[in-house]
Design an enzyme around this catalytic site. Structure first.
Site, PDB file in Angstrom:
ATOM      1  N   GLY A 218     -27.787  17.552  16.206  1.00 56.75           N
ATOM      2  CA  GLY A 218     -27.402  18.950  16.395  1.00 56.75           C
ATOM      3  C   GLY A 218     -27.608  19.764  15.142  1.00 56.75           C
ATOM      4  O   GLY A 218     -28.289  19.317  14.217  1.00 56.75           O
ATOM      5  N   ASN A 219     -27.072  20.965  15.143  1.00 58.20           N
ATOM      6  CA  ASN A 219     -27.179  21.808  13.949  1.00 58.20           C
ATOM      7  C   ASN A 219     -25.905  22.630  13.801  1.00 58.20           C
ATOM      8  O   ASN A 219     -25.011  22.568  14.634  1.00 58.20           O
ATOM      9  CB  ASN A 219     -28.435  22.681  14.024  1.00 58.20           C
ATOM     10  N   ARG A 220     -25.845  23.381  12.725  1.00 59.20           N
ATOM     11  CA  ARG A 220     -24.581  24.036  12.357  1.00 59.20           C
ATOM     12  C   ARG A 220     -24.356  25.388  13.021  1.00 59.20           C
ATOM     13  O   ARG A 220     -23.417  26.090  12.675  1.00 59.20           O
ATOM     14  CB  ARG A 220     -24.543  24.251  10.843  1.00 59.20           C
TER      15      ARG A 220
END
Ligand code: CTP
Length: 416
Positions: free
Chosen positions: A213-215
C-alpha cells in the site's frame, strides 16, 4: 422539466407528497409512478390530485402508448423517493417487473434514488452492494438521514427532508434542462456537471492478511470532491481505502486495488456525461504477480529460514488510459496529481513538468511529499501546471480545501 417521481412501498411514501408539491410548485411537470406496494401506503387519488395526472403502477395500462418505454425515454429526471431496499435491489439488477423499474431501465436522463428503510436493511451487505453497483453506473443515491424510524428505533435509514431530496435531484440535472444556466457564480459554477474524483491509496493484496500500500489518506481527494459538490456538481467519489466521512452530496464508490479503481472509473466514464475526472488517488504502479490464497508462513520447513521473493507485475496507468481514449469534444477534463520527492534528475517542478508532458492531461497538481509532508496532513503546498505554458500557480502552504478550490477555479470555465 419533465420529472418521473417514482414512489416505492415504504412508510415514508407520505413524504413523497411534499416532494411532489415542491416539484410542481417549481413549475416542473411531474408524472408519479408508484409501485403497487406504495399504493398501500398512499392511494392513487392523492397522487392524481397532487400531480393533476392519472397514475399507474402497471405496464398493462394505456398499452398503445407503450408507457413502460416512453416514460423513461421522455423524462429529464427520474427521482425515486422513498427507494426501498427491494427497489434498490431490483434497480441494481435490471429487473423490469413493473412500470417504475421498466422506466428506470429505459431512462437515459439523470436518475436519483433517495433510500429509506430500517437501519438493519440499509447496513446489510446486500443493500450496500446494490448501492455500490448503482453508484458505479452513475446513479445518484442520496445518503439517508439518521434519526427516528417508523417505531421507537433510531439510526441511519430515514428519508431526508423533501427540500433536501429536491435540491439533490435538481443538482443532478444539467442547467439546460432546468433553464437556469444564467448568472452562475463560483458557488454554483459546477451545477449540472458530473465529476469523478478518485481518492486514497490502492492496496494490492499479497495474501489474505497482507498488502502493498501507500501513505495516501484520501484527504486531498475528499477535499476536491467536497468542493465540487459545494459548487453544485454531481460527484462520484471513487475512494480507495479511505477512512474519512463521505462529504455531503458525493456518491462513494469504494474500491481497494488499482484494477478495481480502473474498473470503477471506466464504468463511470463509459456511461457518458462525465465532465471531469480528477485522479487524486495514489495508484500502485505494481501489484504482486501471485496472490497466496492462504497466509504466507515465515518458515516452510525445519531449518528453512529463507525469505520469499515477491514478484511484481505492472498495473495499468489509469490516467494515461483516459488520455488515450479521449473522444474529441466529448472528452472529460482530466486532472492528474504528482506526488514527488525530487531526486537526482531534477527538482519537484521539473519532474512535474515532465510528468505533465508524459501523461497528456489538462492540469497537473504537483505536491512535495516525503519527510512528513502532504501525506495524511491537513495542509499542503501544491503547484498547478498546465500544458502549453511555463506558468505555474502555487497554492499554499495551506489547507487542502484551498488546493481543491484552486483546481475547480481553473477547471470549471474549461469544461466542455
Ligand atoms: N496514476 C494512474 N494510474 C497509475 C499510477 C498513477 O492513473 N497506475 C495517476 C495518479 O492518480 C496521478 C498521476 O497518475 O494522478 C500520477 O501519479 P504518480 O504516481 O505521481 O505518477 P506515475 O505515473 O506513477 O509516475 P512515477 O511513478 O514515475 O512518478
Amino acid at each position: 422539466m419533465r420529472v418521473v417521481l417514482g414512489v416505492s412501498g415504504g412508510i415514508a411514501a407520505y413524504k413523497a407528497c411534499s416532494v411532489l408539491r415542491l416539484l410542481t410548485e417549481a413549475g416542473h411537470e411531474v408524472i408519479v409512478v408508484p409501485t403497487a406496494a406504495a399504493l398501500r401506503f398512499v392511494g392513487a387519488p392523492t397522487w392524481e390530485a397532487l400531480s393533476g395526472r392519472p397514475v399507474s403502477s402497471e405496464v398493462w395500462d394505456d398499452v398503445p402508448l407503450v408507457p413502460h418505454v416512453r416514460l423513461g425515454q421522455e423524462a429529464d429526471l427520474v427521482l425515486v423517493a422513498p427507494a426501498t431496499a427491494d427497489l434498490l435491489a431490483r434497480a441494481a439488477h435490471g429487473l423490469a417487473d413493473d412500470l417504475l423499474t421498466s422506466t428506470l431501465l429505459t431512462a437515459r436522463c439523470p436518475v436519483v434514488l433517495a433510500p429509506a428503510m430500517h437501519t438493519e436493511m440499509w447496513t446489510h451487505p446486500a443493500t450496500g452492494a446494490n448501492v455500490a453497483l448503482l453508484r458505479e453506473r452513475g446513479v445518484h443515491v442520496v445518503e439517508p438521514a439518521s434519526g427516528r424510524l417508523t417505531g421507537a428505533d433510531t439510526g441511519p435509514g430515514r428519508l431526508p427532508d423533501p427540500e433536501e431530496i429536491v435540491a439533490a435531484a435538481l443538482a443532478a440535472v444539467t442547467p439546460a434542462a432546468t433553464g437556469d444556466d444564467a448568472g452562475r457564480s463560483a458557488a454554483d459554477d459546477l451545477a449540472g456537471r458530473h465529476v469523478v474524483v478518485t481518492a486514497g491509496g490502492t492496496r494490492e493484496p499479497l495474501d489474505p492478511v497482507r498488502y502493498l500500500g501507500n501513505r495516501s489518506s484520501g484527504k486531498q481527494g475528499y477535499a476536491v470532491a467536497a468542493e465540487a459538490a459545494r459548487r453544485g456538481a454531481r460527484v462520484s467519489l471513487v475512494g480507495a481505502n479511505v477512512s474519512l466521512e463521505t462529504p455531503a452530496g458525493c456518491d462513494l464508490v469504494p474500491v481497494q486495488t488499482a484494477l478495481e479503481l480502473q474498473r470503477a472509473v471506466d464504468r463511470l466514464v463509459d456511461g457518458g456525461g462525465v465532465d471531469a475526472v480528477v485522479m487524486a488517488a495514489a495508484v500502485a504502479d505494481f501489484r504482486p504477480a501471485h496472490y497466496a490464497e492462504s497466509k504466507i508462513k515465515k518458515t516452510h520447513g525445519e531449518g528453512d529460514d529463507s525469505a520469499p521473493t515477491i514478484e511484481l507485475v505492472r498495473n495499468p496507468d489509469i490516467l494515461a488510459g483516459l488520455v488515450e481514449r479521449r473522444a474529441g469534444a466529448a472528452s472529460p477534463f482530466l486532472v492528474g496529481f504528482a506526488a514527488e520527492t525530487g531526486d537526482g534528475t531534477g527538482d519537484v517542478l521539473a519532474l512535474a513538468r515532465a510528468k505533465l508532458e508524459r501523461k497528456g492531461c489538462d492540469l497537473l497538481v504537483a505536491n512535495e511529499v516525503g519527510d512528513g509532508r502532504t501525506f495524511g496532513q491537513d495542509t499542503t503546498t501544491a503547484h498547478l501546471l498546465r500544458p502549453g505554458t511555463e506558468e505555474v500557480r502555487t497554492v499554499g502552504p495551506g489547507d487542502k480545501a484551498l488546493v481543491a478550490a484552486a483546481i475547480w477555479d481553473h477547471a470549471a470555465p474549461l469544461l466542455r
